[in-house]
Design a protein around this motif. Structure first.
Motif, short mmCIF file in Angstrom:
data_model
loop_
_atom_site.label_atom_id
_atom_site.label_comp_id
_atom_site.label_asym_id
_atom_site.label_seq_id
_atom_site.Cartn_x
_atom_site.Cartn_y
_atom_site.Cartn_z
N ALA A 155 0.84 -1.20 0.00
CA ALA A 155 0.00 0.00 0.00
C ALA A 155 0.88 1.26 0.00
O ALA A 155 2.05 1.20 0.40
N PRO A 156 0.34 2.39 -0.42
CA PRO A 156 1.14 3.61 -0.50
C PRO A 156 1.12 4.41 0.80
O PRO A 156 0.20 4.29 1.61
N PRO A 157 2.13 5.27 1.00
CA PRO A 157 2.10 6.19 2.14
C PRO A 157 1.22 7.39 1.81
O PRO A 157 0.91 7.66 0.64
N ASN A 158 0.83 8.14 2.83
CA ASN A 158 0.09 9.40 2.61
C ASN A 158 1.03 10.47 2.07
O ASN A 158 2.22 10.46 2.38
N PRO A 159 0.47 11.43 1.28
CA PRO A 159 -0.86 11.46 0.69
C PRO A 159 -0.87 10.71 -0.64
O PRO A 159 0.15 10.65 -1.33
N TYR A 160 -2.01 10.17 -1.00
CA TYR A 160 -2.09 9.41 -2.24
C TYR A 160 -3.52 9.47 -2.78
O TYR A 160 -4.46 9.82 -2.06
N ARG A 161 -3.63 9.13 -4.03
CA ARG A 161 -4.93 9.13 -4.71
C ARG A 161 -5.87 8.11 -4.08
O ARG A 161 -5.50 6.94 -3.91
N LYS A 168 -12.95 -15.83 -3.93
CA LYS A 168 -14.04 -16.55 -3.28
C LYS A 168 -15.06 -17.05 -4.30
O LYS A 168 -15.56 -18.18 -4.19
N ALA A 169 -15.36 -16.23 -5.31
CA ALA A 169 -16.34 -16.61 -6.33
C ALA A 169 -15.89 -17.84 -7.11
O ALA A 169 -16.71 -18.60 -7.62
N LYS A 170 -14.57 -18.05 -7.19
CA LYS A 170 -14.03 -19.23 -7.86
C LYS A 170 -13.90 -20.42 -6.92
O LYS A 170 -13.46 -21.49 -7.34
N GLY A 171 -14.24 -20.23 -5.66
CA GLY A 171 -14.05 -21.27 -4.67
C GLY A 171 -12.63 -21.35 -4.15
O GLY A 171 -12.26 -22.32 -3.48
N HIS A 172 -11.83 -20.32 -4.41
CA HIS A 172 -10.42 -20.31 -3.99
C HIS A 172 -10.29 -19.73 -2.57
O HIS A 172 -9.53 -18.79 -2.34
N THR A 173 -11.02 -20.29 -1.63
CA THR A 173 -10.98 -19.75 -0.28
C THR A 173 -9.68 -20.09 0.45
O THR A 173 -9.43 -19.58 1.54
N GLY A 174 -8.85 -20.91 -0.18
CA GLY A 174 -7.54 -21.18 0.38
C GLY A 174 -6.49 -20.18 -0.06
O GLY A 174 -5.34 -20.22 0.40
N ALA A 175 -6.87 -19.27 -0.95
CA ALA A 175 -5.96 -18.20 -1.37
C ALA A 175 -6.06 -17.06 -0.37
O ALA A 175 -6.99 -16.98 0.44
N LYS A 176 -5.11 -16.14 -0.47
CA LYS A 176 -5.02 -15.10 0.55
C LYS A 176 -4.55 -13.79 -0.08
O LYS A 176 -3.78 -13.78 -1.05
N VAL A 177 -5.04 -12.67 0.49
CA VAL A 177 -4.56 -11.33 0.11
C VAL A 177 -3.86 -10.73 1.33
O VAL A 177 -4.48 -10.56 2.38
N VAL A 178 -2.58 -10.44 1.18
CA VAL A 178 -1.78 -9.85 2.27
C VAL A 178 -1.49 -8.40 1.91
O VAL A 178 -0.95 -8.12 0.83
N ILE A 179 -1.83 -7.48 2.80
CA ILE A 179 -1.58 -6.06 2.60
C ILE A 179 -0.45 -5.62 3.52
O ILE A 179 -0.56 -5.74 4.75
N LEU A 180 0.64 -5.14 2.92
CA LEU A 180 1.77 -4.60 3.69
C LEU A 180 1.69 -3.09 3.60
O LEU A 180 1.87 -2.51 2.52
N ASP A 181 1.41 -2.46 4.71
CA ASP A 181 1.06 -1.04 4.72
C ASP A 181 2.12 -0.22 5.44
O ASP A 181 2.51 -0.57 6.57
N PRO A 182 2.61 0.87 4.84
CA PRO A 182 3.54 1.74 5.56
C PRO A 182 2.85 2.65 6.57
O PRO A 182 3.51 3.34 7.35
N LYS A 183 1.50 2.65 6.57
CA LYS A 183 0.73 3.51 7.46
C LYS A 183 0.21 2.72 8.66
O LYS A 183 -0.17 1.56 8.52
N TYR A 236 -1.09 -5.91 7.53
CA TYR A 236 0.04 -5.71 8.43
C TYR A 236 0.47 -4.24 8.37
O TYR A 236 0.86 -3.74 7.31
N GLY A 237 0.42 -3.59 9.51
CA GLY A 237 0.92 -2.23 9.61
C GLY A 237 2.42 -2.23 9.88
O GLY A 237 3.03 -3.28 10.10
N PRO A 238 3.04 -1.04 9.91
CA PRO A 238 4.49 -0.96 10.06
C PRO A 238 5.00 -1.46 11.39
O PRO A 238 6.14 -1.90 11.50
N ASP A 239 4.14 -1.41 12.41
CA ASP A 239 4.58 -1.91 13.72
C ASP A 239 4.70 -3.43 13.73
O ASP A 239 5.36 -4.01 14.61
#
Length: 424
Positions: free
Chosen positions: A185-191, A208-223, A247-250
């Motif tokens: 993810a981007p730092p502030n300020p951003y669009r 989920k619509a494909k039944g891929h509930t074993g897949a995952k989205v991980v967000i690494l955020d500088p904020k 996941y936040g920066p801490d």
């Protein structure tokens, strides 16, 4: 003292008028000329509004490199399968035929502020009496170690819509069950402050619509926090349990590098591997605004809160994501609202029309799952120092399903309305 000849009196009067009543001089020379740089939510709205409300009294030229413009707003709904690509792509024919705007689909290379000219990439020059600058954002590629424009072909950002949007969609559709998507993810300020998190929701929806509930989205955020965080967290737990991790920066300790070759993102916590890595780097005002000397140390353009007039040049107005708009977020709704204020000020400058006190507004909708849409917004006024929030609202956790469904229907109506406002 020498007597005043009729010619000499005319010269002195002309000089006085030039200083005190420039609009009259401009009209005496023919139609005043307004050039608008950028054909998105800010620029398209400004061009249309100036042409429409001046009723032909102002010559308006819109310069936009792309003959067809893909909106970044609602591109997440394309990723999620709720819209097709054509529905978020628009042309400028109606601006030209319906409002008499000269549309130039070519690249503007520079602004010559002294000569009041836009210099085109082919060397031709377009003169202006007033200039509206709405170039959107450019990406700071090296704000994420290891990232680059070349790397974006492997790790798409899709934060400037068009080919990157299609690439991200293709890469998303290829993710298989058990694989992982990693978003930086981007730092502030951003669009669009809620945009990355709506995007994560749409990614999870596709899986989920494909039944891929074993897949995952991980967000690494500088904020340490983000817009509508409680609403997104509630929605992810409800619709996509165990599929979205933030996941936040801490926690991650900092993003050290991305590697397009291996599809990895290295942090202090761990190295995350993704079948798809979506990197959204830091942002600044479009390059042409910076090279014209309209930005400050922040990389964005200071403006007069009462008019969106550039603080660097009284003949220039800056609207949309490139501007420093106080409490307003960088959103299409904001850009559209700012463009109307700027258009009114431009008309006031050039035709002596009445200028009313600036009023601004914004609403941002975010689709978390089918018919589960949340929103945030505010009304704003111009203070002496900035555009300030006067009142605000935000969706609440635990809201009834029919209200969230209404939000979604409302957002669809807004998209049709704002694109008509921009593109005619």
């Amino acid at each position: 003292m020498l007597p005043l000849s009729r010619r000499r009196f005319g010269l002195i009067s002309g000089a006085t008028l030039a200083g005190l009543a420039a609009p009259n001089v401009l009209r005496a020379q023919g139609k005043p000329r307004v050039v608008v740089l950028g054909g998105g939510a800010g620029g398209g709205t400004a061009a249309r509004q100036i042409a429409k409300d001046s009723a032909g009294a102002i010559d308006v030229t819109l310069i936009e490199q792309n003959a067809r413009y893909t909106t970044c707003f609602f591109s997440n709904l394309y990723l999620g399968g709720f819209r097709d690509f054509d529905s978020i792509t628009h042309g400028y024919d109606k601006l030209a035929s319906g409002y008499g705007i000269k549309v130039v689909n070519a690249r503007a290379a520079a602004v010559d502020r002294d000569a009041k000219q836009v210099v085109m990439a082919d060397g031709s020059k377009v003169p202006y009496d007033r200039l509206v600058v709405s170039p959107g954002i450019d990406l700071i590629w090296d704000s994420v170690p290891g990232y680059s424009e070349a790397a974006s072909e492997t790790m798409p950002h899709a934060w400037k819509a068009g080919p990157q949007t299609r690439l991200l969609k293709a890469r998303l559709d290829a993710v298989e069950n058990g694989q992982q998507i990693v978003m930086v993810a981007p730092p502030n300020p951003y669009r669009c402050p809620p945009g990355p998190y709506e995007r994560a929701s749409m990614m999870a929806h596709v899986l989920k619509a494909k039944g891929h509930t074993g897949a995952k989205v991980v967000i690494l955020d500088p904020k340490p926090k983000f817009s509508k965080q409680g609403l997104f967290a509630e929605g992810w737990e409800k619709h996509y349990p165990g599929m979205v991790e933030w996941y936040g920066p801490d926690v991650h300790g900092g993003i050290k590098a991305v590697d397009p070759a291996s599809g990895t993102v290295t942090t202090d916590l761990d190295t995350f591997k993704g079948a798809l890595v979506n990197v959204i780097p830091a942002q600044r005002a479009g390059t042409i605004a910076a090279e014209a000397g309209l930005t400050d140390a922040s990389g964005f353009c200071p403006i007069d809160p009462n008019s969106m007039r550039s603080k660097a040049d009284e003949s220039i107005f800056v609207v949309g994501d490139a501007s420093i708009a106080g409490d307003m977020p960088k959103s299409a709704f904001s850009a559209n609202s700012q463009a109307k204020v700027a258009a009114m000020a431009v008309r006031g400058d050039l035709t002596d029309s009445r200028v009313f006190p600036a009023r601004y507004s914004n609403t941002c909708w975010s689709l978390i799952a089918p018919n589960d849409d949340v929103k945030v917004g505010a009304q704003y006024t111009a203070s002496e120092t900035k555009i300030a929030s006067a009142s605000s609202f935000v969706s609440q956790t635990g809201e009834p399903a029919d209200l969230r469904q209404h939000n979604y229907t409302e957002s669809l109506s807004w998209y049709e309305s704002i694109t008509a406002d921009i593109f005619g």
